[in-house]
Design a protein around this motif. Structure first.
Motif, PDB file in Angstrom:
ATOM      1  N   ALA A  97      -2.313  14.252  -0.183  1.00 47.17           N
ATOM      2  CA  ALA A  97      -2.936  13.170   0.727  1.00 47.17           C
ATOM      3  C   ALA A  97      -4.289  13.231  -0.136  1.00 47.17           C
ATOM      4  O   ALA A  97      -4.727  14.758  -0.437  1.00 47.17           O
ATOM      5  CB  ALA A  97      -2.991  14.193   2.306  1.00 47.17           C
ATOM      6  N   PRO A 102      -8.201  10.937   8.674  1.00 48.48           N
ATOM      7  CA  PRO A 102      -6.992   9.594   8.230  1.00 48.48           C
ATOM      8  C   PRO A 102      -7.511   8.454   7.875  1.00 48.48           C
ATOM      9  O   PRO A 102      -6.940   7.688   8.215  1.00 48.48           O
ATOM     10  CB  PRO A 102      -7.124  10.034   9.842  1.00 48.48           C
ATOM     11  CG  PRO A 102      -7.981  10.729  10.840  1.00 48.48           C
ATOM     12  CD  PRO A 102      -8.426  11.280   9.269  1.00 48.48           C
ATOM     13  N   TYR A 139      -0.241  11.811   6.984  1.00 45.59           N
ATOM     14  CA  TYR A 139      -0.890  10.761   5.790  1.00 45.59           C
ATOM     15  C   TYR A 139      -0.597   9.719   5.370  1.00 45.59           C
ATOM     16  O   TYR A 139      -1.291   8.546   4.892  1.00 45.59           O
ATOM     17  CB  TYR A 139      -1.874  11.453   5.076  1.00 45.59           C
ATOM     18  CG  TYR A 139      -1.048  12.216   3.743  1.00 45.59           C
ATOM     19  CD1 TYR A 139      -0.428  11.962   3.230  1.00 45.59           C
ATOM     20  CD2 TYR A 139      -0.391  13.804   4.316  1.00 45.59           C
ATOM     21  CE1 TYR A 139       0.739  12.600   2.078  1.00 45.59           C
ATOM     22  CE2 TYR A 139       0.706  14.117   3.275  1.00 45.59           C
ATOM     23  CZ  TYR A 139       0.405  13.992   2.468  1.00 45.59           C
ATOM     24  OH  TYR A 139       1.603  13.696   1.522  1.00 45.59           O
ATOM     25  N   GLU A 142      -0.211   6.688   8.451  1.00 48.69           N
ATOM     26  CA  GLU A 142      -2.312   5.893   8.865  1.00 48.69           C
ATOM     27  C   GLU A 142      -1.930   4.859   7.759  1.00 48.69           C
ATOM     28  O   GLU A 142      -1.685   4.593   7.746  1.00 48.69           O
ATOM     29  CB  GLU A 142      -2.753   7.103   8.493  1.00 48.69           C
ATOM     30  CG  GLU A 142      -2.738   8.103   9.979  1.00 48.69           C
ATOM     31  CD  GLU A 142      -3.307   9.050   9.149  1.00 48.69           C
ATOM     32  OE1 GLU A 142      -3.136  10.322   9.894  1.00 48.69           O
ATOM     33  OE2 GLU A 142      -4.134   9.805   8.004  1.00 48.69           O
ATOM     34  N   ASP A 147      -0.255   4.345   2.361  1.00 50.18           N
ATOM     35  CA  ASP A 147       0.694   5.837   1.242  1.00 50.18           C
ATOM     36  C   ASP A 147       2.121   5.065   1.213  1.00 50.18           C
ATOM     37  O   ASP A 147       2.562   4.514   0.189  1.00 50.18           O
ATOM     38  CB  ASP A 147       0.158   6.774   1.683  1.00 50.18           C
ATOM     39  CG  ASP A 147       0.584   7.516   0.910  1.00 50.18           C
ATOM     40  OD1 ASP A 147       1.472   7.804  -0.091  1.00 50.18           O
ATOM     41  OD2 ASP A 147      -0.375   8.701   0.423  1.00 50.18           O
TER      42      ASP A 147
END
Length: 202
Positions: A97, A102, A139, A142, A147
């Motif tokens: 991450a 977030p 992560y 979200e 991602d």
């Protein structure tokens, strides 16, 4: 049933014995248990002794940062052959991450770097009969899968190994996710969650 175990090296004997007694059918190891020089021999002995096959391993690194690529790649080059020799065939991989909570999103350049390293690790896996799957925490999913979608845009044939509870905690409907991405899912993590969002003791 199969069980992923996140254990310290000194716990391996007890963990294998307990999971065998509980009737589990196999174990996914944390990659850190495969790093010590004696890990392969020790884990093979425990696997045979307790009739618990090694099904795979989890793995993670800061893959979006090119400055860390050499270190992460060296770790993968050590772990994957050992895993393969133990019979493991799946490699649940987390990409790391970025800082910022977030709402933090990786840049296109960071996603490019991440995909570049993932392709190399996927190649190592193929050489040893081990399939890398993109394992998610929150992560990765979200911000409307920012991602994960960034990775899949760069590696369209990447396999997935979602954790359904992390999907929920990342704001993603797991049933919708499975329907959309089911043809590339090769592994799943399941974990109970109470209606109030807390994990039960089990």
């Amino acid at each position: 049933a199969e069980m992923r175990v996140a254990v310290c090296r000194d716990d391996l004997d007890d963990i294998f014995a307990d999971l065998s007694h509980a009737g589990m059918g196999g174990i996914e190891l944390m990659h850190t248990t495969l790093r010590p020089d004696d890990a392969e021999a020790r884990i093979r002995k425990l696997s045979e002794q307790h009739h618990l096959p090694i099904i795979g391993a989890s793995f993670g690194g800061t893959m979006w940062d090119r400055q860390q690529h050499a270190e992460v790649l060296k770790d993968a080059e050590l772990i994957i052959p050992r895993l393969a020799r133990l019979g493991g065939r799946t490699f649940g991989t987390s990409v790391g991450a970025v800082k910022g909570g977030p709402k933090a999103r990786k840049t296109p350049e960071q996603l490019d770097a991440q995909a570049e390293l993932l392709r190399k690790i996927i190649g190592i896996g193929k050489d040893h009969g081990v399939v890398l799957n993109l394992h998610n925490h929150t992560y990765e999913v979200e911000n409307e899968l920012h991602d994960l979608k960034g990775t899949l845009a760069r590696i369209p044939d990447a396999k997935l190994g979602p954790d359904l509870n992390w999907l929920i905690r990342g704001g993603v409907d797991p049933v919708k996710f499975i329907r959309e991405y089911g043809d590339r899912i090769v592994f799943l993590h399941l974990r109970d969650q109470k209606a109030d969002g807390k994990w039960p003791e089990a």
